[in-house]
Scaffold this motif. Structure first.
Motif, PDB file in Angstrom:
ATOM      1  N   PRO A  24       0.784  -1.410  -0.032  1.00  0.00           N
ATOM      2  CA  PRO A  24      -0.090   0.172   0.194  1.00  0.00           C
ATOM      3  C   PRO A  24       0.756   1.287  -0.074  1.00  0.00           C
ATOM      4  CG  PRO A  24      -0.792  -1.690   1.636  1.00  0.00           C
ATOM      5  CD  PRO A  24       0.531  -2.295   0.990  1.00  0.00           C
ATOM      6  N   HIS A  25       2.106   1.394   0.639  1.00  0.00           N
ATOM      7  CA  HIS A  25       2.598   2.637   0.671  1.00  0.00           C
ATOM      8  C   HIS A  25       3.484   2.702  -0.689  1.00  0.00           C
ATOM      9  CE1 HIS A  25       5.623   5.365   2.210  1.00  0.00           C
ATOM     10  NE2 HIS A  25       6.503   4.933   1.872  1.00  0.00           N
ATOM     11  N   THR A  26       3.871   1.945  -1.388  1.00  0.00           N
ATOM     12  CA  THR A  26       4.350   1.746  -2.509  1.00  0.00           C
ATOM     13  C   THR A  26       3.291   2.334  -3.630  1.00  0.00           C
ATOM     14  OG1 THR A  26       5.908  -0.020  -2.040  1.00  0.00           O
ATOM     15  CG2 THR A  26       5.600   0.420  -4.308  1.00  0.00           C
ATOM     16  N   ARG A  27       2.092   1.848  -3.355  1.00  0.00           N
ATOM     17  CA  ARG A  27       1.059   2.367  -4.288  1.00  0.00           C
ATOM     18  C   ARG A  27       0.824   3.798  -4.093  1.00  0.00           C
ATOM     19  NH1 ARG A  27      -3.497  -1.700  -3.325  1.00  0.00           N
ATOM     20  NH2 ARG A  27      -2.021  -2.765  -1.946  1.00  0.00           N
ATOM     21  N   ARG A  28       0.841   4.202  -2.887  1.00  0.00           N
ATOM     22  CA  ARG A  28       0.338   5.797  -2.600  1.00  0.00           C
ATOM     23  C   ARG A  28       1.446   6.439  -3.228  1.00  0.00           C
ATOM     24  NH1 ARG A  28       0.565   5.506   2.909  1.00  0.00           N
ATOM     25  NH2 ARG A  28      -1.025   4.055   2.891  1.00  0.00           N
ATOM     26  N   LYS A  29       2.758   5.863  -3.138  1.00  0.00           N
ATOM     27  CA  LYS A  29       3.798   6.882  -3.532  1.00  0.00           C
ATOM     28  C   LYS A  29       3.917   6.984  -5.169  1.00  0.00           C
ATOM     29  CE  LYS A  29       8.188   7.082  -1.255  1.00  0.00           C
ATOM     30  NZ  LYS A  29       9.355   6.482  -0.895  1.00  0.00           N
ATOM     31  N   SER A  30       3.456   5.697  -5.797  1.00  0.00           N
ATOM     32  CA  SER A  30       3.331   5.865  -7.069  1.00  0.00           C
ATOM     33  C   SER A  30       2.134   6.572  -7.739  1.00  0.00           C
ATOM     34  CB  SER A  30       3.043   4.487  -7.618  1.00  0.00           C
ATOM     35  OG  SER A  30       2.753   4.361  -8.862  1.00  0.00           O
ATOM     36  N   ALA A  31       1.112   6.661  -6.915  1.00  0.00           N
ATOM     37  CA  ALA A  31      -0.206   7.614  -7.140  1.00  0.00           C
ATOM     38  C   ALA A  31       0.338   8.986  -6.930  1.00  0.00           C
ATOM     39  CB  ALA A  31      -1.272   7.564  -6.293  1.00  0.00           C
ATOM     40  N   GLN A  32       1.332   9.520  -6.144  1.00  0.00           N
ATOM     41  CA  GLN A  32       1.712  10.757  -5.955  1.00  0.00           C
ATOM     42  C   GLN A  32       2.590  11.169  -6.954  1.00  0.00           C
ATOM     43  OE1 GLN A  32       3.365  10.590  -1.934  1.00  0.00           O
ATOM     44  NE2 GLN A  32       1.528  11.431  -0.949  1.00  0.00           N
ATOM     45  N   ARG A  33       3.350  10.225  -7.382  1.00  0.00           N
ATOM     46  CA  ARG A  33       4.334  10.418  -8.508  1.00  0.00           C
ATOM     47  C   ARG A  33       3.581  10.556  -9.774  1.00  0.00           C
ATOM     48  NH1 ARG A  33       7.231   5.827  -8.791  1.00  0.00           N
ATOM     49  NH2 ARG A  33       8.008   6.243  -6.682  1.00  0.00           N
ATOM     50  N   SER A  34       2.443   9.811 -10.039  1.00  0.00           N
ATOM     51  CA  SER A  34       1.759  10.219 -11.173  1.00  0.00           C
ATOM     52  C   SER A  34       1.116  11.360 -11.365  1.00  0.00           C
ATOM     53  CB  SER A  34       1.207   9.036 -11.548  1.00  0.00           C
ATOM     54  OG  SER A  34      -0.277   8.818 -10.635  1.00  0.00           O
ATOM     55  N   ARG A  35       0.458  11.888  -9.894  1.00  0.00           N
ATOM     56  CA  ARG A  35      -0.221  13.080  -9.989  1.00  0.00           C
ATOM     57  C   ARG A  35       0.823  14.225 -10.159  1.00  0.00           C
ATOM     58  NH1 ARG A  35      -1.923  12.901  -4.601  1.00  0.00           N
ATOM     59  NH2 ARG A  35      -2.864  10.822  -5.227  1.00  0.00           N
ATOM     60  N   LEU A  36       2.070  13.958  -9.450  1.00  0.00           N
ATOM     61  CA  LEU A  36       3.040  15.123  -9.883  1.00  0.00           C
ATOM     62  C   LEU A  36       3.458  15.208 -11.278  1.00  0.00           C
ATOM     63  CD1 LEU A  36       4.856  17.343  -8.335  1.00  0.00           C
ATOM     64  CD2 LEU A  36       6.480  15.510  -8.110  1.00  0.00           C
ATOM     65  N   THR A  37       3.501  14.075 -11.952  1.00  0.00           N
ATOM     66  CA  THR A  37       4.065  14.092 -13.288  1.00  0.00           C
ATOM     67  C   THR A  37       2.719  14.792 -14.212  1.00  0.00           C
ATOM     68  OG1 THR A  37       5.342  12.019 -12.881  1.00  0.00           O
ATOM     69  CG2 THR A  37       4.661  12.495 -15.167  1.00  0.00           C
TER      70      THR A  37
END
Length: 143
Positions: free
Chosen positions: A34-47
C-alpha cells in the motif's frame, strides 16, 4: 438417532487439515505494498501536474510570440500610413501653391490682356467705323 449423533459429531469435530494450494509465483512487480502504491499515485499526480503546467506555459509562450508578431505588423502598417499621410500632405501643399499661382491677379490680367485683348478703361477706345452705328460714330468723332 444414530444420524443425529453423526451430525453432531461432524459439527463439533475440528476441520480437516488441507494442504495449501500451490499458487504460481507472482512477479515482484505484480504486487505492490500500500505504501508503494500511494507513492506511485503521488508520483503520477505530480507528473500529470508538471505536464499540464508545461503545456500551459507553452501555450502562453506561443501566445506571447503571436502577440509580438501582431504588434510588429501593426507597427509596420502604421509606419506606412504615416508615410502616405506625409506624401499626401506634401502633394496638397504643392496643389495649394499651384492654385495660388494660377489665381493671382497679375497672371489673370496678363492672360486677359495678351490672349483676350483686354484694355485698360482709362485708355481711349478706338473702334473701327464699320462696327459702329451712325449715331455712335458721330459721338466718337466729337470726342
Amino acid at each position: 438417532m444414530p444420524a443425529a449423533a453423526a451430525r453432531h459429531a461432524r459439527a463439533t469435530a475440528p476441520a480437516p487439515l488441507r494442504e495449501p494450494e500451490a499458487r504460481p509465483e507472482a512477479p515482484a512487480y505484480a504486487y505492490r505494498a500500500p505504501h508503494t502504491r500511494r507513492k506511485s499515485a503521488q508520483r503520477s499526480r505530480l507528473t500529470r501536474t508538471f505536464v499540464i503546467f508545461v503545456a500551459c506555459l507553452t501555450v502562453l509562450a506561443v501566445g506571447r510570440v503571436a502577440l509580438s508578431f501582431a504588434v510588429v505588423q501593426k507597427s509596420l502598417q502604421t509606419g506606412a500610413i504615416v508615410r502616405e499621410e506625409r506624401r499626401i500632405g506634401e502633394k496638397n501643399d504643392e496643389l495649394r501653391e499651384e492654385i495660388a499661382r494660377l489665381s493671382s491677379t497679375s497672371r489673370i490680367n496678363h492672360i486677359a490682356e495678351s490672349e483676350l485683348g483686354l484694355v485698360e478703361p482709362t485708355a481711349p477706345i478706338a473702334y473701327p467705323d464699320a462696327l459702329l452705328p451712325a449715331a455712335a460714330s458721330e459721338v466718337a468723332a466729337t470726342r
